[in-house]
Design a protein around this motif. Sequence first.
Motif, PDB file in Angstrom:
ATOM      1  N   LEU A  24       0.875  -1.168   0.000  1.00 46.13           N
ATOM      2  CA  LEU A  24       0.000   0.000   0.000  1.00 46.13           C
ATOM      3  C   LEU A  24       0.911   1.216   0.000  1.00 46.13           C
ATOM      4  O   LEU A  24       1.644   1.458   0.966  1.00 46.13           O
ATOM      5  CB  LEU A  24      -0.914   0.024   1.223  1.00 46.13           C
ATOM      6  N   GLY A  25       0.899   1.982  -1.106  1.00 43.41           N
ATOM      7  CA  GLY A  25       1.816   3.104  -1.263  1.00 43.41           C
ATOM      8  C   GLY A  25       1.192   4.435  -0.895  1.00 43.41           C
ATOM      9  O   GLY A  25       0.122   4.780  -1.405  1.00 43.41           O
ATOM     10  N   ILE A  26       1.858   5.168  -0.002  1.00 42.31           N
ATOM     11  CA  ILE A  26       1.474   6.541   0.345  1.00 42.31           C
ATOM     12  C   ILE A  26       2.662   7.422  -0.063  1.00 42.31           C
ATOM     13  O   ILE A  26       3.584   7.640   0.717  1.00 42.31           O
ATOM     14  CB  ILE A  26       1.182   6.690   1.853  1.00 42.31           C
ATOM     15  N   PRO A  27       2.693   7.910  -1.313  1.00 42.55           N
ATOM     16  CA  PRO A  27       3.903   8.573  -1.822  1.00 42.55           C
ATOM     17  C   PRO A  27       4.061  10.003  -1.306  1.00 42.55           C
ATOM     18  O   PRO A  27       3.082  10.693  -1.033  1.00 42.55           O
ATOM     19  CB  PRO A  27       3.693   8.557  -3.333  1.00 42.55           C
ATOM     20  N   PHE A  28       5.322  10.432  -1.226  1.00 43.83           N
ATOM     21  CA  PHE A  28       5.630  11.777  -0.746  1.00 43.83           C
ATOM     22  C   PHE A  28       6.508  12.534  -1.747  1.00 43.83           C
ATOM     23  O   PHE A  28       6.061  13.502  -2.345  1.00 43.83           O
ATOM     24  CB  PHE A  28       6.327  11.705   0.624  1.00 43.83           C
TER      25      PHE A  28
ATOM     26  N   PRO B  75       6.040   8.801  -6.013  1.00 42.64           N
ATOM     27  CA  PRO B  75       4.784   8.703  -6.779  1.00 42.64           C
ATOM     28  C   PRO B  75       4.911   7.803  -8.013  1.00 42.64           C
ATOM     29  O   PRO B  75       3.985   7.050  -8.351  1.00 42.64           O
ATOM     30  CB  PRO B  75       4.496  10.157  -7.161  1.00 42.64           C
ATOM     31  N   PHE B  76       6.057   7.873  -8.692  1.00 42.67           N
ATOM     32  CA  PHE B  76       6.323   7.053  -9.870  1.00 42.67           C
ATOM     33  C   PHE B  76       6.325   5.569  -9.505  1.00 42.67           C
ATOM     34  O   PHE B  76       5.713   4.734 -10.184  1.00 42.67           O
ATOM     35  CB  PHE B  76       7.667   7.477 -10.455  1.00 42.67           C
ATOM     36  N   ASN B  77       7.020   5.225  -8.401  1.00 42.29           N
ATOM     37  CA  ASN B  77       7.100   3.830  -7.979  1.00 42.29           C
ATOM     38  C   ASN B  77       5.734   3.301  -7.547  1.00 42.29           C
ATOM     39  O   ASN B  77       5.378   2.151  -7.844  1.00 42.29           O
ATOM     40  CB  ASN B  77       8.098   3.683  -6.831  1.00 42.29           C
ATOM     41  N   VAL B  78       4.971   4.135  -6.844  1.00 39.50           N
ATOM     42  CA  VAL B  78       3.647   3.706  -6.399  1.00 39.50           C
ATOM     43  C   VAL B  78       2.714   3.516  -7.597  1.00 39.50           C
ATOM     44  O   VAL B  78       1.880   2.607  -7.616  1.00 39.50           O
ATOM     45  CB  VAL B  78       3.072   4.708  -5.377  1.00 39.50           C
ATOM     46  N   ALA B  79       2.860   4.357  -8.626  1.00 39.45           N
ATOM     47  CA  ALA B  79       2.075   4.168  -9.850  1.00 39.45           C
ATOM     48  C   ALA B  79       2.397   2.825 -10.493  1.00 39.45           C
ATOM     49  O   ALA B  79       1.510   2.138 -11.019  1.00 39.45           O
ATOM     50  CB  ALA B  79       2.339   5.307 -10.828  1.00 39.45           C
TER      51      ALA B  79
ATOM     52  N   ALA C   6      -0.113  -0.204 -11.273  1.00 33.13           N
ATOM     53  CA  ALA C   6      -0.231  -0.672 -12.658  1.00 33.13           C
ATOM     54  C   ALA C   6       0.063  -2.162 -12.769  1.00 33.13           C
ATOM     55  O   ALA C   6      -0.534  -2.861 -13.592  1.00 33.13           O
ATOM     56  CB  ALA C   6       0.720   0.124 -13.553  1.00 33.13           C
ATOM     57  N   ALA C   7       0.985  -2.656 -11.947  1.00 36.37           N
ATOM     58  CA  ALA C   7       1.336  -4.074 -11.975  1.00 36.37           C
ATOM     59  C   ALA C   7       0.347  -4.931 -11.193  1.00 36.37           C
ATOM     60  O   ALA C   7       0.435  -6.161 -11.216  1.00 36.37           O
ATOM     61  CB  ALA C   7       2.745  -4.274 -11.406  1.00 36.37           C
ATOM     62  N   GLY C   8      -0.585  -4.279 -10.471  1.00 33.53           N
ATOM     63  CA  GLY C   8      -1.582  -5.014  -9.708  1.00 33.53           C
ATOM     64  C   GLY C   8      -1.029  -5.679  -8.462  1.00 33.53           C
ATOM     65  O   GLY C   8      -1.629  -6.615  -7.931  1.00 33.53           O
ATOM     66  N   VAL C   9       0.115  -5.187  -7.958  1.00 31.95           N
ATOM     67  CA  VAL C   9       0.721  -5.777  -6.753  1.00 31.95           C
ATOM     68  C   VAL C   9       0.535  -4.873  -5.538  1.00 31.95           C
ATOM     69  O   VAL C   9       1.063  -5.155  -4.460  1.00 31.95           O
ATOM     70  CB  VAL C   9       2.225  -6.052  -6.960  1.00 31.95           C
ATOM     71  N   GLY C  10      -0.199  -3.780  -5.716  1.00 34.40           N
ATOM     72  CA  GLY C  10      -0.414  -2.859  -4.612  1.00 34.40           C
ATOM     73  C   GLY C  10      -1.450  -1.822  -4.970  1.00 34.40           C
ATOM     74  O   GLY C  10      -2.020  -1.842  -6.060  1.00 34.40           O
ATOM     75  N   GLU C  11      -1.691  -0.923  -4.038  1.00 30.56           N
ATOM     76  CA  GLU C  11      -2.634   0.172  -4.240  1.00 30.56           C
ATOM     77  C   GLU C  11      -1.973   1.485  -3.869  1.00 30.56           C
ATOM     78  O   GLU C  11      -1.046   1.532  -3.052  1.00 30.56           O
ATOM     79  CB  GLU C  11      -3.896  -0.033  -3.401  1.00 30.56           C
ATOM     80  N   ARG C  12      -2.485   2.548  -4.486  1.00 28.54           N
ATOM     81  CA  ARG C  12      -1.978   3.902  -4.234  1.00 28.54           C
ATOM     82  C   ARG C  12      -3.011   4.658  -3.399  1.00 28.54           C
ATOM     83  O   ARG C  12      -4.183   4.690  -3.733  1.00 28.54           O
ATOM     84  CB  ARG C  12      -1.741   4.626  -5.555  1.00 28.54           C
ATOM     85  N   LEU C  13      -2.531   5.269  -2.303  1.00 30.40           N
ATOM     86  CA  LEU C  13      -3.412   6.066  -1.453  1.00 30.40           C
ATOM     87  C   LEU C  13      -2.691   7.373  -1.118  1.00 30.40           C
ATOM     88  O   LEU C  13      -1.887   7.420  -0.185  1.00 30.40           O
ATOM     89  CB  LEU C  13      -3.766   5.315  -0.166  1.00 30.40           C
ATOM     90  N   PRO C  14      -2.924   8.451  -1.889  1.00 31.26           N
ATOM     91  CA  PRO C  14      -2.276   9.729  -1.577  1.00 31.26           C
ATOM     92  C   PRO C  14      -2.641  10.185  -0.165  1.00 31.26           C
ATOM     93  O   PRO C  14      -3.761   9.940   0.319  1.00 31.26           O
ATOM     94  CB  PRO C  14      -2.851  10.675  -2.632  1.00 31.26           C
ATOM     95  N   LEU C  15      -1.714  10.848   0.492  1.00 32.54           N
ATOM     96  CA  LEU C  15      -1.954  11.300   1.860  1.00 32.54           C
ATOM     97  C   LEU C  15      -3.169  12.218   1.930  1.00 32.54           C
ATOM     98  O   LEU C  15      -3.930  12.176   2.903  1.00 32.54           O
ATOM     99  CB  LEU C  15      -0.712  12.013   2.410  1.00 32.54           C
TER     100      LEU C  15
END
Length: 526
Positions: free
Chosen positions: A386-390, A395-399, A403-412
């Motif tokens: 679960l990526g919370i990018p800063f 942000p690029f890695n969390v995208a 995209a690979a379906g191995v996680g989710e993006r949740l902006p702070l």
Amino acid sequence: MRRPTVLWQLALTALVPMVALVPCARAARFLAIFPTPSISHQLPFQAVMKALAARGHHVTVISTDPLKEPVNNYSDIDLSYSYETFRKSATFANMADGDAIALIRHMTPALKIIVDEQLASKQIQNFLRYNASEKFDLVFIEALMYQAYYGLLHTVGSPPLIGMVSLGGLAFNYNAIGNPHNPAVNPDVFSKNSENMNFWERLENTYIYLWLSQHWYWTILPQQEALMRKYFGQAPPPVAETEYNMSLMILCNHWTTEYPRALLPNVVQLTGLHVREETRPLPADLQAWLDGAEQGVVYFSLGSNVMSKDLPADKLQAILRALARLPQRVLWKFEADALPGQPTNVRVAKWLPQQDILAHPNVRVFITQGGLQSFQEAVYHAVPLLGIPFIGDQPFNVAKMAAAGVGERLPLGDLTEDSLLAALRRLLHDPAYRERMHRLSAAYREHKARSLETALWWVEYVLRHEGAPHLRAASLRLAWYELLLLDVVVAVLLALVLAVCALRRLWRSLRPATPPSQASRRRKDQ
């Protein structure tokens, strides 16, 4: 009949010392310059430098993270004081999911101050004073905003230069080496885009690419040029000239955790250099706590630069309320002495052995800031994210995770108690995330297994071939308008215009004169 045996023994006796001397005879002297005060940047670099030292080469490393245990043939020049300057530059927890251009605007003066302080330091000045006559066979440099160090390259004999980046390649890295970089298909490492960009994302990506390119040439390089002249005088060649003479670019990311792209032979993608294959024993109490998690464990760490303790108070409370509603245990890297309102299922520590924790079979999800090294460790151990990018490339890695379906993006900015809990429940209970992560992990491990040996082979290749100039792209000799074929386009358009004009003149010259009309003849008769 025994004489050949005696002769063989004599031959072997003479040969053994010669074989023992081979590594020394082939040993080279390497200088490495890694100025960024961030342990996540330094770990992949250290892995390569230690491996070179183990092969008998002599390595001198200028960095902010000297080795904690000495290694033969490895010497450190300690610039760890730069951490204090770096931490004063920003509170990264306040830069969540930040704009790429705003980040570069902020980091340009911050890194300029760090380079200025480092070059003025007694450590670098003593190196120049006592090693002025020492020559090196090859120099490594962290290929970010550190071109002022090219003056140091000049003082040690101007050997071949290898750039290393602990991220994926940045636009200016590709430009420096002459590698094609198409913003229509290659998302910038500081963007939030995946490779599947719609029109507006391609427009944004193109703008970021053009802005970063002009900022690089018109702001960063002139600043670094001025710093180099300040400390090294007029003798070194311009920083742009040294930049374009780089022999090799080593990128510590790979298509498995980035995206496929066209690469020149002197651009080498590696991955997982810092990831350990062996698992070290955990502290006994932590091992027992993880073993006893019948519902599994959620591991939570925002890395070494973003501090959980600095999160906005409302976000921190939302996180605590969401975690308290989980049946799973939560292990959280939290940097303060206490966590007010800490739920009973949450355990905190200021530092945790992340790789060994991710290797534990009970760890089900990793909440991360999206740093590349954390991403690579999670992929190696097949833990959904679960990526919370800063900042930076997060942000690029969390995208890529999404995209690979191995996680989710949740902006702070979107994080609430309900949104965090919903995302964690999807990751914990939908087996598709873990299945896709296992497939990605299998591909990743295959390439990771060869990465370190690939790095060593390429370094020694550049050494053997004296900078390997035969790998240099012809595009580096072209002006920007030649590279974009603008001169060809103008020439073709001009030729077409001239051809059309010539055909019109020819047509007019061959067309018969028009006979006068009857009315015209009558007027003439009258």
